[in-house]
Design a protein around this motif. Structure first.
Motif, PDB file in Angstrom:
ATOM      1  N   ILE A 167     -37.379  -8.794 -13.269  1.00 32.96           N
ATOM      2  CA  ILE A 167     -38.726  -8.287 -13.026  1.00 32.96           C
ATOM      3  C   ILE A 167     -38.770  -6.814 -13.390  1.00 32.96           C
ATOM      4  O   ILE A 167     -37.778  -6.090 -13.198  1.00 32.96           O
ATOM      5  CB  ILE A 167     -39.181  -8.543 -11.569  1.00 32.96           C
ATOM      6  CG1 ILE A 167     -40.669  -8.209 -11.404  1.00 32.96           C
ATOM      7  CG2 ILE A 167     -38.330  -7.739 -10.558  1.00 32.96           C
ATOM      8  CD1 ILE A 167     -41.317  -8.762 -10.154  1.00 32.96           C
ATOM      9  N   GLY A 168     -39.867  -6.378 -13.961  1.00 32.14           N
ATOM     10  CA  GLY A 168     -39.988  -4.979 -14.387  1.00 32.14           C
ATOM     11  C   GLY A 168     -41.135  -4.266 -13.693  1.00 32.14           C
ATOM     12  O   GLY A 168     -42.223  -4.821 -13.552  1.00 32.14           O
ATOM     13  N   GLN A 196     -39.483   1.706 -17.689  1.00 33.76           N
ATOM     14  CA  GLN A 196     -39.607   0.466 -16.954  1.00 33.76           C
ATOM     15  C   GLN A 196     -38.312   0.236 -16.182  1.00 33.76           C
ATOM     16  O   GLN A 196     -37.224   0.325 -16.739  1.00 33.76           O
ATOM     17  CB  GLN A 196     -39.883  -0.701 -17.898  1.00 33.76           C
ATOM     18  CG  GLN A 196     -40.347  -1.931 -17.110  1.00 33.76           C
ATOM     19  CD  GLN A 196     -40.734  -3.086 -17.989  1.00 33.76           C
ATOM     20  OE1 GLN A 196     -40.057  -3.399 -18.970  1.00 33.76           O
ATOM     21  NE2 GLN A 196     -41.817  -3.749 -17.624  1.00 33.76           N
ATOM     22  N   LEU A 197     -38.470   0.003 -14.890  1.00 36.32           N
ATOM     23  CA  LEU A 197     -37.316  -0.265 -14.040  1.00 36.32           C
ATOM     24  C   LEU A 197     -37.207  -1.776 -13.920  1.00 36.32           C
ATOM     25  O   LEU A 197     -38.157  -2.434 -13.494  1.00 36.32           O
ATOM     26  CB  LEU A 197     -37.518   0.346 -12.645  1.00 36.32           C
ATOM     27  CG  LEU A 197     -37.892   1.826 -12.589  1.00 36.32           C
ATOM     28  CD1 LEU A 197     -38.105   2.268 -11.154  1.00 36.32           C
ATOM     29  CD2 LEU A 197     -36.816   2.679 -13.238  1.00 36.32           C
ATOM     30  N   LYS A 198     -36.050  -2.305 -14.319  1.00 40.68           N
ATOM     31  CA  LYS A 198     -35.868  -3.759 -14.282  1.00 40.68           C
ATOM     32  C   LYS A 198     -34.847  -4.148 -13.228  1.00 40.68           C
ATOM     33  O   LYS A 198     -33.837  -3.456 -13.053  1.00 40.68           O
ATOM     34  CB  LYS A 198     -35.426  -4.269 -15.648  1.00 40.68           C
ATOM     35  CG  LYS A 198     -36.547  -4.258 -16.658  1.00 40.68           C
ATOM     36  CD  LYS A 198     -36.090  -4.880 -17.955  1.00 40.68           C
ATOM     37  CE  LYS A 198     -37.192  -4.841 -18.992  1.00 40.68           C
ATOM     38  NZ  LYS A 198     -36.686  -5.228 -20.300  1.00 40.68           N
ATOM     39  N   ILE A 207     -31.135  -3.097 -13.212  1.00 39.94           N
ATOM     40  CA  ILE A 207     -30.540  -3.319 -14.532  1.00 39.94           C
ATOM     41  C   ILE A 207     -30.563  -1.987 -15.279  1.00 39.94           C
ATOM     42  O   ILE A 207     -31.617  -1.501 -15.666  1.00 39.94           O
ATOM     43  CB  ILE A 207     -31.316  -4.408 -15.314  1.00 39.94           C
ATOM     44  CG1 ILE A 207     -31.390  -5.689 -14.482  1.00 39.94           C
ATOM     45  CG2 ILE A 207     -30.679  -4.645 -16.674  1.00 39.94           C
ATOM     46  CD1 ILE A 207     -32.330  -6.743 -15.039  1.00 39.94           C
ATOM     47  N   HIS A 208     -29.391  -1.418 -15.456  1.00 38.09           N
ATOM     48  CA  HIS A 208     -29.280  -0.128 -16.163  1.00 38.09           C
ATOM     49  C   HIS A 208     -29.353  -0.410 -17.663  1.00 38.09           C
ATOM     50  O   HIS A 208     -28.343  -0.400 -18.346  1.00 38.09           O
ATOM     51  CB  HIS A 208     -27.936   0.536 -15.861  1.00 38.09           C
ATOM     52  CG  HIS A 208     -27.787   1.013 -14.453  1.00 38.09           C
ATOM     53  ND1 HIS A 208     -28.038   2.300 -14.072  1.00 38.09           N
ATOM     54  CD2 HIS A 208     -27.403   0.365 -13.331  1.00 38.09           C
ATOM     55  CE1 HIS A 208     -27.808   2.436 -12.781  1.00 38.09           C
ATOM     56  NE2 HIS A 208     -27.424   1.277 -12.301  1.00 38.09           N
ATOM     57  N   HIS A 209     -30.534  -0.722 -18.150  1.00 40.36           N
ATOM     58  CA  HIS A 209     -30.629  -1.066 -19.573  1.00 40.36           C
ATOM     59  C   HIS A 209     -30.574   0.156 -20.472  1.00 40.36           C
ATOM     60  O   HIS A 209     -29.881   0.186 -21.457  1.00 40.36           O
ATOM     61  CB  HIS A 209     -31.883  -1.897 -19.855  1.00 40.36           C
ATOM     62  CG  HIS A 209     -33.150  -1.210 -19.454  1.00 40.36           C
ATOM     63  ND1 HIS A 209     -33.449  -0.922 -18.142  1.00 40.36           N
ATOM     64  CD2 HIS A 209     -34.187  -0.772 -20.185  1.00 40.36           C
ATOM     65  CE1 HIS A 209     -34.635  -0.314 -18.097  1.00 40.36           C
ATOM     66  NE2 HIS A 209     -35.093  -0.209 -19.308  1.00 40.36           N
TER      67      HIS A 209
END
Ligand SMILES: *[C@@H]1O[C@H](CO)[C@@H](O)[C@H](O)[C@H]1NC(C)=O
Ligand SMILES: *[C@@H]1O[C@H](CO)[C@@H](O)[C@H](O)[C@H]1NC(C)=O
Ligand SMILES: *[C@@H]1O[C@H](CO)[C@@H](O)[C@H](O)[C@H]1NC(C)=O
Length: 217
Positions: A167-168, A196-198, A207-209
């Motif tokens: 989820i973002g 966007q924080l996922k 999720i550290h994308h």
């Protein structure tokens, strides 16, 4: 009639032109002109020296633009009911970093909007604060939203997020930063943060994308 006007004009201009030519040929320069020329030269040299001082100062001090970034986050709660109300809680860690070895930095006007699918969840703010030389300060936010009304489409999106286990949330905002650059004064910038924080809804992990760090303007 128009030709008459023209002649009159020319006669009017001629003496002025002649006088200018005379001055040029006389070889005598008015002392005020010399003074002006000297002053101009001094000012030009001053400008060049000031430029060199600023450049050397910049190289020696090596200023770094203070930045804000999201270093970590956690999705503490995510629940949606059949009435279309979303309940959520997030922990977000924002770090204000001052990489300058010789200058204090001040952060102010800190405002970040957190939203989901364009639906605003919270406004995150902080009072102004100072960050000493070469250090950082973290701000821990716990954002709670009791009942965010979702449209049927947004509800579907939440269901999809559960299925995909991703989820973002969108974080967008800015802060003002100011720091001193040598004795020459202070520099002000706006730090703009948009990312966007996922999360994985199953366990709430972030999720550290990609690094979420401010850009300056
Ligand atoms: C700045 O801090 C880092 C670690 O926090 C340290 O390694 C570095 O030497 C410091 N630089 C200066 C110029 O103090
Ligand atoms: C946050 O959102 C509100 C309303 O949606 C808007 O008025 C405000 O300008 C936004 N602030 C930032 C910092 O984006
Ligand atoms: C959370 O779940 C995701 C996907 O199922 C997994 O990759 C991740 O390692 C988990 N994190 C923790 C802290 O358990």
């Amino acid at each position: 009639m128009p030709s008459h006007d023209h002649v009159a004009e020319r006669q009017h201009h001629r003496p002025i032109r002649r006088r200018l030519v005379n001055t040029h040929h006389s070889g005598k320069t008015h002392p005020l002109i010399w003074l002006a020329a000297i002053l101009c030269t001094i000012i030009a040299i001053g400008v060049v020296i000031a430029g060199i001082v600023v450049f050397v100062g910049y190289m020696v001090i090596h200023p770094r633009i203070p930045v804000m970034s999201i270093t970590n986050a956690h999705l503490d709660l995510l629940s949606n009911d059949y009435a279309g109300l979303l309940q959520t809680q997030l922990t977000i860690i924002v770090v204000a970093q001052n990489g300058n070895a010789k200058a204090h930095a001040t952060f102010s006007d800190i405002r970040f909007n957190l939203s989901y699918q364009g639906q605003r969840i919270a406004l995150m703010r902080a009072p102004p604060f100072d960050v000493p030389k070469n250090s950082s300060k973290s701000l821990n936010y716990v954002v709670r939203a009791a009942s965010i009304p979702l449209t049927p489409q947004q509800m579907e999106e939440v269901d999809e997020s559960w299925k995909r286990d991703v989820i973002g949330f969108d974080l967008k905002g800015s802060a003002r930063t100011r720091w001193r650059v040598g004795p020459l004064g202070s520099v002000k910038f706006w730090c703009n943060l948009e990312c966007q924080l996922k999360f994985h809804p199953s366990n709430g992990s972030y999720i550290h994308h990609s690094r979420c760090t401010s850009k300056s303007k």
